[in-house]
Design a protein around this motif. Structure first.
Motif, PDB file in Angstrom:
ATOM      1  N   LYS A  82       0.783  -1.667   0.114  1.00  0.00           N
ATOM      2  CA  LYS A  82       0.120   0.013  -0.312  1.00  0.00           C
ATOM      3  C   LYS A  82       0.770   1.229  -0.306  1.00  0.00           C
ATOM      4  CE  LYS A  82      -3.815  -2.857   0.408  1.00  0.00           C
ATOM      5  NZ  LYS A  82      -5.139  -2.605  -0.989  1.00  0.00           N
ATOM      6  N   LYS A  84       2.130   4.564  -1.654  1.00  0.00           N
ATOM      7  CA  LYS A  84       1.602   5.429  -2.028  1.00  0.00           C
ATOM      8  C   LYS A  84       2.147   6.739  -2.264  1.00  0.00           C
ATOM      9  CE  LYS A  84      -3.176   4.512  -0.741  1.00  0.00           C
ATOM     10  NZ  LYS A  84      -4.033   5.364  -0.130  1.00  0.00           N
ATOM     11  N   GLU A 107       0.848   2.217  -5.621  1.00  0.00           N
ATOM     12  CA  GLU A 107       0.269   3.037  -6.215  1.00  0.00           C
ATOM     13  C   GLU A 107       1.787   4.085  -6.411  1.00  0.00           C
ATOM     14  OE1 GLU A 107      -3.029   5.144  -4.403  1.00  0.00           O
ATOM     15  OE2 GLU A 107      -3.700   2.838  -3.296  1.00  0.00           O
TER      16      GLU A 107
END
Length: 242
Positions: A82, A84, A107
């Motif tokens: 996760k 980002k 991401e």
């Protein structure tokens, strides 16, 4: 004494790995793929660890722990987590030996100038997502990772099997030829035996004929009549006179 430990697809206890402790002081390779790991905060002190696989987890930050507990890390895989922001990676500056980092399916890879930004932030890196700053692919240290090694073994195995089959075929052919030779030899012997028997029978007949030739004509004629089951006319006349 354990140098490699693979815990892929194991269940973590609330994002923690139970049983993984600093007792694994000689550990050089640790893989914890897809174990629902939330962070690396519970990672023990592993001074000799070189390669850490953490892909397909739920890690979103807290990477400063890695510099504290795995100071000699050279390979780090955080794909499918996760992460980002580029700033989340900043603690990795404190890993001077880190030269390979993977962030596939995070991401952060969607950011503009992602690659240039990461190489600028982490100058010690040689490879990011398998490619260097000049887009040259990293050499594969494990030839079996892409299946090449297995294919070579399979092909070699096939060639060996083919050679073995050829050898077996040759042996079968040789055996069949030997059997044919044996049968021909037996037939020849049988033919010789039959010829010898015929010659012996002919010889006996010739001897009888020769013996008959030595008899006087009367005796010979009489023997022939006896063989045919007839009586000698002279014998019949003698009987009539009597």
């Amino acid at each position: 004494q354990v140098k490699e430990l693979v815990l892929d697809n194991c269940r973590s206890d609330d994002g923690k790995i139970v049983g993984l402790s600093s007792d694994f002081e000689n550990l050089e390779f640790l893989s914890m793929i897809n174990i629902n790991l939330l962070s690396v905060s519970n990672l023990p002190k592993l001074n000799k660890l070189r390669k850490l696989e953490l892909s397909d987890n739920r890690i979103s930050g807290g990477l400063e722990v890695l510099a504290e507990r795995t100071p000699n890390l050279t390979h780090l895989n955080l794909s499918g987590n996760k992460i980002k922001d580029i700033n989340t990676l900043e603690p990795l500056k404190k890993l001077p030996n880190l030269h390979s980092l993977d962030l596939f399916n995070c991401e952060v890879t969607m950011l503009i100038n992602y690659r240039e930004s990461v190489f600028t932030l982490l100058p010690q890196l040689t490879y990011l997502d398998g490619f260097d700053a000049d887009d040259q692919e990293a050499p594969d240290s494990d030839p079996e990772a892409d299946g090449d090694g297995l294919e070579d073994e399979y092909e070699n195995g096939e060639e060996e099997d083919d050679d073995e089959e050829d050898d077996l075929d040759e042996e079968v052919i040789d055996d069949e030829e030997d059997e044919d030779d044996d049968l021909e030899g037996e037939e020849e012997e049988d033919g010789v035996d039959d010829e010898e028997e015929d010659e012996e029978e002919d010889g006996e007949d010739d001897e009888e004929d020769e013996a008959d030739d030595d008899l006087p004509r009367g005796e010979k004629r009489k023997r022939n009549l006896e063989d045919e089951g007839e009586e000698d006319p002279e014998d019949e006349e003698d009987d009539e006179d009597d």
